[in-house]
Scaffold this motif. Structure first.
Motif, PDB file in Angstrom:
ATOM      1  N   ALA A   1       5.709  13.561  -1.823  1.00  0.00           N
ATOM      2  CA  ALA A   1       4.828  13.341  -0.670  1.00  0.00           C
ATOM      3  C   ALA A   1       4.345  11.896  -0.714  1.00  0.00           C
ATOM      4  O   ALA A   1       3.885  11.433  -1.755  1.00  0.00           O
ATOM      5  CB  ALA A   1       3.647  14.305  -0.719  1.00  0.00           C
ATOM      6  N   GLY A   2       4.469  11.212   0.394  1.00  0.00           N
ATOM      7  CA  GLY A   2       4.053   9.814   0.457  1.00  0.00           C
ATOM      8  C   GLY A   2       2.776   9.654   1.256  1.00  0.00           C
ATOM      9  O   GLY A   2       2.212  10.621   1.767  1.00  0.00           O
ATOM     10  N   ASN A   3       2.330   8.418   1.356  1.00  0.00           N
ATOM     11  CA  ASN A   3       1.180   8.135   2.220  1.00  0.00           C
ATOM     12  C   ASN A   3       1.704   7.611   3.555  1.00  0.00           C
ATOM     13  O   ASN A   3       2.904   7.543   3.777  1.00  0.00           O
ATOM     14  CB  ASN A   3       0.203   7.163   1.540  1.00  0.00           C
ATOM     15  CG  ASN A   3       0.795   5.791   1.285  1.00  0.00           C
ATOM     16  OD1 ASN A   3       1.795   5.401   1.868  1.00  0.00           O
ATOM     17  ND2 ASN A   3       0.179   5.045   0.388  1.00  0.00           N
TER      18      ASN A   3
ATOM     19  N   CYS B   1       0.817  -1.223   0.000  1.00  0.00           N
ATOM     20  CA  CYS B   1       0.000   0.000   0.000  1.00  0.00           C
ATOM     21  C   CYS B   1       0.841   1.260   0.000  1.00  0.00           C
ATOM     22  O   CYS B   1       0.308   2.349  -0.172  1.00  0.00           O
ATOM     23  CB  CYS B   1      -0.908   0.020   1.233  1.00  0.00           C
ATOM     24  SG  CYS B   1      -2.102  -1.315   1.279  1.00  0.00           S
ATOM     25  N   ALA B   2       2.142   1.149   0.235  1.00  0.00           N
ATOM     26  CA  ALA B   2       3.003   2.329   0.301  1.00  0.00           C
ATOM     27  C   ALA B   2       3.049   3.022  -1.047  1.00  0.00           C
ATOM     28  O   ALA B   2       2.932   2.401  -2.093  1.00  0.00           O
ATOM     29  CB  ALA B   2       4.407   1.920   0.731  1.00  0.00           C
ATOM     30  N   THR B   3       3.221   4.339  -1.006  1.00  0.00           N
ATOM     31  CA  THR B   3       3.324   5.127  -2.225  1.00  0.00           C
ATOM     32  C   THR B   3       4.485   4.627  -3.058  1.00  0.00           C
ATOM     33  O   THR B   3       5.599   4.483  -2.560  1.00  0.00           O
ATOM     34  CB  THR B   3       3.567   6.615  -1.885  1.00  0.00           C
ATOM     35  OG1 THR B   3       2.530   7.054  -1.018  1.00  0.00           O
ATOM     36  CG2 THR B   3       3.598   7.470  -3.135  1.00  0.00           C
ATOM     37  N   GLY B   4       4.252   4.369  -4.324  1.00  0.00           N
ATOM     38  CA  GLY B   4       5.311   3.964  -5.235  1.00  0.00           C
ATOM     39  C   GLY B   4       5.947   5.187  -5.872  1.00  0.00           C
ATOM     40  O   GLY B   4       5.510   6.318  -5.672  1.00  0.00           O
ATOM     41  N   TYR B   5       6.978   4.944  -6.643  1.00  0.00           N
ATOM     42  CA  TYR B   5       7.648   6.053  -7.317  1.00  0.00           C
ATOM     43  C   TYR B   5       6.845   6.438  -8.549  1.00  0.00           C
ATOM     44  O   TYR B   5       6.620   5.624  -9.434  1.00  0.00           O
ATOM     45  CB  TYR B   5       9.077   5.666  -7.721  1.00  0.00           C
ATOM     46  CG  TYR B   5       9.776   6.799  -8.427  1.00  0.00           C
ATOM     47  CD1 TYR B   5      10.152   7.924  -7.717  1.00  0.00           C
ATOM     48  CD2 TYR B   5      10.012   6.765  -9.785  1.00  0.00           C
ATOM     49  CE1 TYR B   5      10.763   8.987  -8.338  1.00  0.00           C
ATOM     50  CE2 TYR B   5      10.626   7.821 -10.424  1.00  0.00           C
ATOM     51  CZ  TYR B   5      10.998   8.924  -9.698  1.00  0.00           C
ATOM     52  OH  TYR B   5      11.587   9.984 -10.327  1.00  0.00           O
ATOM     53  N   GLY B   6       6.400   7.680  -8.594  1.00  0.00           N
ATOM     54  CA  GLY B   6       5.647   8.178  -9.739  1.00  0.00           C
ATOM     55  C   GLY B   6       5.133   9.576  -9.472  1.00  0.00           C
ATOM     56  O   GLY B   6       5.257  10.115  -8.372  1.00  0.00           O
TER      57      GLY B   6
END
Length: 142
Positions: free
Chosen positions: A47-49, A17-22
């Motif tokens: 910015a990530g989750n 569920c972690a923010t991926g690179y994009g």
């Protein structure tokens, strides 16, 4: 034993569920974006989750800086923590890191250059790390 298996499964599920690179334009869970400050400086933000580690957000910010340097045709990029540091010519090896709520966020002002000056990052080296990161993710999915 069942607790260990359940904990491992939960950890795997949460890491997925972690923010991926994009780009943040392509995702509701976070990502990078950049803003041109002037003809020499660009602000890069990631910015990530809540499932992304701060260290990973910092790495993703560096990846984006390298991609932008490559697009500009520059073999190096120099980072500045803020506008005052950039105006004074005080480069940094660190990003500005923090959180938006409990979500990790990093930002940096970056200048692209042809010269390997003090604290300059190599575009090729950072892009190599990005490629290794992508390959590791592909291998993990297989």
């Amino acid at each position: 034993m069942i607790k260990i298996v359940l904990a491992s499964a939960l950890a795997g599920l949460l890491s997925a569920c972690a923010t991926g690179y994009g780009s943040s334009a392509l995702s509701y869970t976070g990502g990078y974006y950049e803003v041109k400050v002037n003809d020499k400086l660009t602000k890069v933000v990631f910015a990530g989750n809540g499932f992304l580690e701060q260290q990973q957000a910092e790495k993703y910010t560096l990846f984006r800086c390298a991609e932008l340097a490559q697009q500009a045709g520059k073999p190096y990029f120099v980072m500045y923590k803020d506008l005052a540091a950039a105006a004074a010519g005080v480069s940094s090896t660190e990003l500005s890191s923090g959180a938006i709520g409990s979500k990790p966020a990093t930002s940096v002002l970056v200048r692209f250059t042809d010269i390997a000056e003090q604290n300059a990052k190599s575009t090729a080296e950072v892009l190599s790390e990005l490629e290794a990161h992508r390959q590791a993710k592909k291998t993990k999915k297989s």
